[in-house]
Design a protein around this motif. Structure first.
Motif, short mmCIF file in Angstrom:
data_model
loop_
_atom_site.label_atom_id
_atom_site.label_comp_id
_atom_site.label_asym_id
_atom_site.label_seq_id
_atom_site.Cartn_x
_atom_site.Cartn_y
_atom_site.Cartn_z
N LYS A 92 16.44 -31.94 21.77
CA LYS A 92 16.28 -31.99 23.21
C LYS A 92 16.14 -30.57 23.76
CE LYS A 92 16.89 -36.47 23.72
NZ LYS A 92 15.82 -37.36 24.26
N VAL A 93 15.61 -30.48 24.99
CA VAL A 93 15.48 -29.18 25.65
C VAL A 93 16.85 -28.50 25.74
CG1 VAL A 93 14.88 -28.02 27.79
CG2 VAL A 93 13.47 -29.90 26.98
N ASP A 95 18.70 -27.44 23.17
CA ASP A 95 19.49 -27.52 21.94
C ASP A 95 19.38 -26.20 21.17
OD1 ASP A 95 20.20 -30.06 22.56
OD2 ASP A 95 19.01 -31.05 21.00
N ASP A 185 11.45 -31.39 24.37
CA ASP A 185 11.94 -32.50 23.55
C ASP A 185 10.91 -32.80 22.47
OD1 ASP A 185 14.01 -32.61 25.32
OD2 ASP A 185 13.27 -34.36 26.41
N GLN A 212 6.14 -33.15 20.46
CA GLN A 212 6.51 -34.35 21.20
C GLN A 212 5.48 -35.42 20.90
OE1 GLN A 212 7.32 -33.77 25.34
NE2 GLN A 212 7.39 -35.94 25.80
#
Length: 411
Positions: A92-93, A95, A185, A212
């Motif tokens: 995820k954004v 991380d 993501d 993605q």
């Protein structure tokens, strides 16, 4: 000598007579007829053609591509302290992916913070001096020059604070960049480095790549000729569009059909000068990650419905010397006639035809080898299965007049 001629003359006449009889039999045999026999009428299987609504599908090739792609590169120099993520997993954004040794950057930040405190400490003294000189200059205790010098010192102190604050911010940014995080993501691929590797700011080789893929793009390519043909059908009113964007079905590399339909997102505004094609971008849901970037696919685009099309079995279509499509028909007086047709596109085992056919025409689909132009034939109605194979003959011949029900032998 005279006696020899009298003996040979009858033999020569006899041989000539035999040769004449032999030539007559060969002629009769070559024509396929015995003397006195009439021309036989052959049976042919026919379909009676009718207009029907035909869905128009355009099949084009393409490749899948990620909706978004991010190459992960370090923004500061240093040694990789640890890798946090699992290769091939979803991230995820924000991380944390990598941690670069922050020791030197932490020291730089601390030094910048101390310099800021020192600069800020000089400001109150300079400000107080300016305030005092403002009071004394009115009482002629200090000169105007002294006041100007005090103001300059205050401005310098404020500038030192601003410079020190900028240094702190830069040191903070560099320290933050020692923690490499995910910008989008998606699925992260394999790592190109391990713990202990030296990396440099903005290096060419990415540490890893995030893609993605849900949803996923499918980039298709079609010819400009096909585009003009479909546009012409729309303009003429023959092709009726359905509400909403065209639906797209994917055929995967193993021949299976992808269970979810996609939508048309955009088309390129230019045609390639080298290939004469233009690009189409479509988008598909990909919850189970069946589609991966780079896969070769074929797509069927539903562009509309031809309300007045004729479907002609491909087995009935031939090509003449010029490459034009031809087919054989039975006329009203049961004679064979060859016509030139205009085929639009293949639809399963049929051709969609828009010229050369009228409602109720009887198309020959079986016995084509026996059907000669102008010859009389007995048309027999037949049925074709989904693969275009004759599976049933009806007992009654197919006549131009539906009221005519003269019995005919089943093929």
């Amino acid at each position: 000598m005279k006696t020899m001629r009298s003996v040979l003359a009858p033999l020569i006449l006899l041989a000539a007579g035999l040769a004449g009889c032999s030539g007559g039999n060969e002629t009769a045999s070559a024509s396929g007829q015995m003397p006195g026999a009439g021309n036989p009428v052959v049976e042919v299987g026919v379909l009676t053609l009718k207009k029907q609504a035909v869905p128009i599908m355009v099949e084009v090739a393409g490749r899948t591509s990620a909706l978004e792609t991010a190459d992960i590169r370090p923004q500061v120099d240093g040694i990789i302290k640890r890798r946090v993520f699992t290769e091939g997993s979803a991230v995820k954004v924000g991380d944390l992916l990598y941690e670069i040794d922050p020791s030197s950057y932490q020291a730089t930040y601390d030094a910048a913070a101390a310099a800021l405190e020192k600069a800020e400490a000089a400001v109150p003294s300079a400000q107080a001096k300016v305030d005092r000189y403002n009071q004394l200059v009115g009482a002629n205790s200090v000169t105007g020059q002294n006041l100007d010098d005090a103001k300059a010192a205050l401005a310098q102190a404020n500038a030192d604070v601003a410079a020190a604050r900028a240094s702190v911010e830069q040191a903070q940014i560099n320290l933050t960049h020692t923690k490499v995080t995910a910008p989008i993501d998606g699925l992260i691929g394999t790592s190109s480095v391990t713990a202990g590797a030296l990396v440099t700011a903005n290096q060419t080789t990415p540490l890893a790549t995030i893609r993605q893929i849900n949803p996923i793009n499918v980039d298709l390519s079609d010819s400009s000729v096909n585009l003009l043909r479909i546009r012409g059908m729309l303009d003429s009113g023959r092709l009726k569009r359905t509400d909403g964007p065209p639906k797209i079905t994917l055929i995967l590399e193993d021949g299976s059909v992808y269970p979810k339909t996609g939508t048309l997102e955009s088309t390129d505004a230019a045609v390639s000068q080298t290939t004469g094609t233009f690009s189409i971008r479509s988008r598909f849901p990909n919850d189970d990650r069946t589609l991966l970037p780079g896969m070769y696919v074929r797509a069927r685009i539903d562009v509309g419905t031809d309300e007045s099309g004729f479907l002609v079995p491909q087995r009935a279509i031939d090509r003449n010397a010029k490459g034009a499509a031809t087919a054989k028909f039975v006329t009203a007086d049961n004679k064979v006639e060859t016509r030139i047709l205009n085929t639009v596109q293949a639809v399963g085992n049929d051709w969609l035809v828009d010229e050369g056919i009228a409602e109720g025409d009887r198309l020959i689909v079986d016995g084509l080898q026996k059907a000669r132009d102008g010859a009389s034939v007995t048309p027999v109605a037949v049925t074709l299965d989904a693969n275009g194979v004759v599976v049933e003959d009806k007992a009654a011949p197919a006549t131009a007049d539906p009221a005519a029900t003269t019995p005919a032998a089943t093929k």
